[in-house]
Design an enzyme around this catalytic site. Structure first.
Site, PDB file in Angstrom:
ATOM      1  N   CYS A   1      -2.523   4.736   3.891  1.00 17.68           N
ATOM      2  CA  CYS A   1      -1.909   3.423   3.689  1.00 17.68           C
ATOM      3  C   CYS A   1      -2.971   2.330   3.795  1.00 17.68           C
ATOM      4  CB  CYS A   1      -0.800   3.199   4.718  1.00 17.68           C
ATOM      5  SG  CYS A   1      -0.084   1.541   4.679  1.00 17.68           S
TER       6      CYS A   1
ATOM      7  N   CYS B   1      -1.866  -0.719   5.860  1.00 16.84           N
ATOM      8  CA  CYS B   1      -1.865  -0.494   7.302  1.00 16.84           C
ATOM      9  C   CYS B   1      -3.278  -0.471   7.881  1.00 16.84           C
ATOM     10  CB  CYS B   1      -1.178   0.832   7.626  1.00 16.84           C
ATOM     11  SG  CYS B   1       0.413   1.087   6.819  1.00 16.84           S
ATOM     12  N   ASP B   2      -4.193   0.209   7.207  1.00 21.33           N
ATOM     13  CA  ASP B   2      -5.490   0.506   7.805  1.00 21.33           C
ATOM     14  C   ASP B   2      -6.692  -0.106   7.088  1.00 21.33           C
ATOM     15  OD1 ASP B   2      -4.462   2.398   9.867  1.00 21.33           O
ATOM     16  OD2 ASP B   2      -3.825   3.499   8.097  1.00 21.33           O
TER      17      ASP B   2
END
Length: 304
Positions: free
Chosen positions: A131, A134-135
């Site tokens: 993701c 997300c990261d």
């Protein structure tokens, strides 16, 4: 309490089914482990009618609010078992809840495919991710790679270029195949480079990922020094619960449905990416969710 309908999955297809079921005055429950599903981790959606651009999280929240507005109950939990006894379906969840319903809609979506490379599992969350939203921010000014050639992979790369100093797209095919606007953005980017006809064989490093080994040379070397790999190679249908109930699936494990979102079992419907629909998009899943709810409504009228 006997519910009219339980929808398993709280992504766009499940929430749309919940909204329409509630609108049709059915006693409705949507059960899923996270509201919005995987689409909630998508940055920008530009092909959903009515929104020129909207984040996956924002669209998920709107769908959730719409379902609640019509009286659907939404439960964050994981369904562990579905059984049919006589005319009704019995649901058990991970948290120990149990429910009974006249109808089931499976909108369980897909789980992301893992990177099929030696050592990849060792570096999950330490260099191998799934993701970018997300990261991606933790790799500011670093070198990263995206594995995959789809529009989803292209979107991951386009987001990552906002943080990373360099983004490679590694794809096994002759050329990547995103939607034309995203292909144009990639071609115009001075940070994104595509490496075609190439697979990752191995992930290497110590505590963190340091490099990947390719199956063919790139710039005179099979080892590519990078800080992270973001995997975007599609998903596997989460159809185990449906199969255990006797629902038919195809060779890919996708639930087989007709144009009314019906499966081979009376009272069981399905919608979204878990189904055998070829064109998997948010708008398609939402439409299938509405069709499934309407078909379930007709089924409930018939058995009442």
């Amino acid at each position: 309490m006997l519910l009219d309908i339980i929808i398993i999955g709280s992504g766009p297809a499940g929430l749309a089914a919940g909204m329409y079921s509630g609108r049709l005055k059915m006693k409705t429950m949507v059960i899923g482990d996270s509201v919005g599903g995987t689409i909630a981790t998508t940055t920008n959606i530009e092909n959903y009618p009515g929104f020129k651009k909207i984040s996956g999280e924002a669209l998920s929240m709107l769908l959730n609010e719409h379902a609640l507005e019509y009286g659907a109950e939404i439960l964050e939990d994981i369904v562990e078992n579905v059984e049919r006894k006589n005319k009704h379906f019995y649901i058990e969840t991970e948290e120990g809840e149990s429910f009974t319903s006249r109808v089931i809609i499976f909108a369980t979506g897909t789980r992301r495919r893992k990177l099929p490379a030696e050592g990849a599992d060792k570096f999950e969350n330490r260099g191998v991710y799934y993701c970018a939203l997300c990261d991606g921010p933790i790799f500011r000014d670093k070198v990263v790679a995206v594995v995959g050639g789809s529009d989803g992979a292209a979107k991951e790369a386009l987001l990552l270029q906002e943080y990373a100093s360099k983004v490679y797209i590694i794809y096994r095919g002759e050329k990547i195949h995103p939607e034309p606007p995203n292909l144009r953005r990639i071609e115009e980017s001075d940070k994104i480079e595509v490496i075609n006809r190439t697979n990752i064989l191995e992930a290497k490093g110590d505590r963190k990922l340091r490099s990947v080994v390719l199956d063919r040379e790139y710039k005179d070397s099979r080892e590519l020094i990078i800080n992270a790999v973001f995997v975007a190679i599609g998903g596997e249908p989460q159809s185990e619960l449906a199969r255990n109930l006797g629902v038919k699936t195809n060779s890919k494990g996708e639930i087989i449905i007709d144009r009314e979102a019906k499966t081979n079992i009376d009272g069981v419907f399905a919608a979204g990416d878990v189904c055998d629909t070829k064109f998997k998009q948010v708008i398609v899943g939402v439409a299938e969710g509405v069709i499934a709810a309407y078909s379930a409504y007709g089924y409930n009228l018939h058995i009442s």
